[in-house]
Design an enzyme around this catalytic site. Structure first.
Site, mmCIF file in Angstrom:
data_model
loop_
_atom_site.group_PDB
_atom_site.id
_atom_site.type_symbol
_atom_site.label_atom_id
_atom_site.label_comp_id
_atom_site.label_asym_id
_atom_site.label_seq_id
_atom_site.Cartn_x
_atom_site.Cartn_y
_atom_site.Cartn_z
ATOM 1 N N SER A 254 -17.512 47.645 -1.878
ATOM 2 C CA SER A 254 -16.967 46.578 -2.727
ATOM 3 C C SER A 254 -16.387 47.161 -4.022
ATOM 4 C CB SER A 254 -18.066 45.546 -2.986
ATOM 5 O OG SER A 254 -17.538 44.411 -3.604
ATOM 6 N N ASP A 387 -12.791 38.497 4.993
ATOM 7 C CA ASP A 387 -13.630 38.703 3.805
ATOM 8 C C ASP A 387 -13.176 37.775 2.682
ATOM 9 O OD1 ASP A 387 -14.670 39.662 1.391
ATOM 10 O OD2 ASP A 387 -14.716 41.736 2.092
ATOM 11 N N HIS A 418 -17.833 39.560 3.621
ATOM 12 C CA HIS A 418 -17.937 40.591 2.591
ATOM 13 C C HIS A 418 -19.264 41.317 2.733
ATOM 14 C CE1 HIS A 418 -16.665 42.612 -1.003
ATOM 15 N NE2 HIS A 418 -17.830 42.391 -1.577
#
Ligand SMILES: *[C@@H]1O[C@H](CO)[C@@H](O)[C@H](O)[C@H]1NC(C)=O
Ligand SMILES: *[C@@H]1O[C@H](CO)[C@@H](O)[C@H](O)[C@H]1NC(C)=O
Ligand SMILES: *[C@@H]1O[C@H](CO)[C@@H](O)[C@H](O)[C@H]1NC(C)=O
Length: 476
Positions: A254, A387, A418
């Protein structure tokens, strides 16, 4: 005969009805998509690894060859069964937020506080054995100055003697992870990969917790962002000095993926890494923020939820942060109370603390997509096309860029959300194949002195270049 005459339809009609029911059932499964499908995006002219042997013959192969040989899960078109209750990217994302998996992939960490050149500090956690975790009794001296002695279960400070004797000339492989926004080494998405890399493939594993994260006290009034790569570079140099003969690999999740990709782009040929793995990275922060703050579920749910720990961070570290006039100005103008969404937080705090005027400017400058063409390290990218935080679609993911860039390989998935990717048994789908790939890469490339990267200059993408005193090519 009697039975048959009781049928009120001919047999073919029954077959057709059953056929249709089965067909709709299959369609339903696919629509609900608990089946993940991989699309492997390759560079048109990928780099090759060339290993010269004693008899003068060179063996050449690409990352794609490694995947075809040893990592069937990442092959183009590979299917896998995901948790049937998690029917889309939102479900995977929420599940990842709710379930902490504290009992699976249990790992123990030894913590070292690293001091950066600006006086700031962060913690570098490394996997240690359970015996080493439990058998050592710490004295007060072992708690670094300014740090709390009460850190989370499963993590302890390394003792002074452990720290002073850690340097080694061995050639073990070493991997460092960068966690997502306000995460730490305790995140399940890091542990699932590291338990395999450490347990099965004998990697030395490190996690760099960002400033203020993982119960590390700040030593300067400064936090972190996705564009700030200095701390990561510093940690890499530190590890390289301690273990000069160890190849270093890195994985970023991320926002940590943004830091890794930005680092790889900024340092180009000078990167200290053998391989970068960039997972669920919001490549284009402007796009991600737009999707995030406009989508109904994301704006009402994820954005406020993700802002809570960030606001908490400001309170936890208030004593330090109040030394920073920029922080205090924002705080005293009542901005703290106005912060509800992630973008508010970046508008009032993150951007200001790093010299930007507003979140949008930080997003534009900080997006790792700006630096992708400057990467000169083999890089594996994993993104899910559903996502919701990255901005779930094929424009949020560098597909075209990958085809043009010899150093990149992209594994995109149809399902996973995600940092979710939960398989039918709730283990994370990427953990096994990614640890296999990294370890194969180490065996065939990273650990070898006689392997070099072959790429033709003309196949490299344009980057900032000064020609006759004029800057040409895309700007970074
Ligand atoms: C240590 O931290 C835990 C939770 O973070 C807290 O419940 C506990 O009271 C703390 N202990 C001390 C001695 O500060
Ligand atoms: C590693 O090798 C260098 C040079 O040979 C030597 O000076 C150093 O002491 C060695 N370090 C360790 C920890 O063995
Ligand atoms: C943003 O990017 C531009 C162009 O690369 C650069 O000149 C500027 O210094 C950057 N701003 C900050 C605050 O880093």
């Amino acid at each position: 005969m009697v039975q048959v005459s009781m049928l009120w339809m001919p047999l073919w009609a029954y077959l057709m009805i059953y056929g249709l029911i089965i067909f709709f059932f299959l369609e339903l499964i696919l629509a609900y998509s608990c089946i993940n499908r991989v699309t492997l995006v390759k560079a048109d002219k990928p780099i090759e690894f060339s290993s010269s042997s004693d008899d003068g013959k060179a063996e050449k192969f690409t990352l794609i060859d490694l995947i075809s040989e040893s990592v069937p899960e990442f092959k183009d078109g590979a299917l896998s069964l995901f948790n049937p209750f998690l029917i889309n990217g939102h479900a995977h994302t929420m599940f990842a937020g709710i379930r902490k998996f504290s009992r699976s992939d249990k790992l123990y960490f030894g913590r070292e506080i690293v001091k950066f050149s600006d006086g700031g500090s962060a913690s570098l956690d490394r996997i240690i054995s359970y015996d080493s975790y439990k058998d050592v009794t710490l004295t007060e001296e072992d708690t670094p100055k300014g740090q709390t002695s009460n850190i989370s279960q499963n993590t302890r400070y390394l003792t002074r003697s452990e720290l002073s004797t850690q340097a080694s000339n061995d050639t073990k492989p070493m991997i460092i992870a960068l966690h997502g926004l306000s995460g730490s080494s305790a995140e399940a998405y890091v542990r699932c990969l590291f338990s395999r890399l450490h347990g099965q493939h004998e990697f030395e594993c490190f996690v760099l917790n960002s400033r203020g994260c993982g119960q590390t006290r700040l030593s300067t009034p400064q936090l972190f962002n996705g564009y700030w790569t200095d701390d990561f570079r510093f940690a890499l140099k530190h590890l390289h000095q301690l273990f000069p003969n160890r190849p270093i690999y890195a994985v970023g999740f991320s926002l940590g993926g943004s830091i890794l990709a930005n680092y790889l782009g900024q340092y180009g040929d000078d990167s200290l890494l053998k391989l970068g793995c960039v997972i669920a990275n919001p490549w284009d922060l402007v796009h991600s923020s737009f999707c995030f703050e406009n989508d109904f579920i994301s704006s009402k749910l994820y954005s406020p939820i993700m802002t809570v720990p960030l606001k908490q961070l400001l309170i936890t570290h208030f004593e330090q942060l109040k030394e920073n006039p920029i922080f205090m100005e924002a705080y005293e103008s009542g901005s703290y109370d106005k912060v509800y969404k992630l973008k508010d937080f970046d508008d009032y705090f993150t951007s200001k603390l790093f010299g930007f005027n507003c979140a949008a400017e930080y997003y534009r400058n900080g997006s790792s997509l700006n630096r992708i063409f400057n990467i000169r390290t083999p890089t594996l990218i994993i993104n899910s096309l559903d996502d919701p935080i990255v901005g779930g679609s094929d424009i949020a993911v560098p597909i075209k860029e990958t085809t043009l860039h010899p150093y990149l390989t992209l594994v995109s998935t149809s399902l996973g959300g995600h940092l979710g990717w939960f398989k039918w048994d709730n283990t994370r789908w990427y953990a096994d194949p990614l640890s296999k790939l990294i370890s194969e890469f180490h065996d065939k490339v990273g650990s070898k002195d006689n392997v070099e990267i072959v790429v033709e200059e003309k196949n490299l993408p344009l980057v900032n270049k000064v020609v006759n005193g004029r800057l040409v090519g895309p700007f970074i």
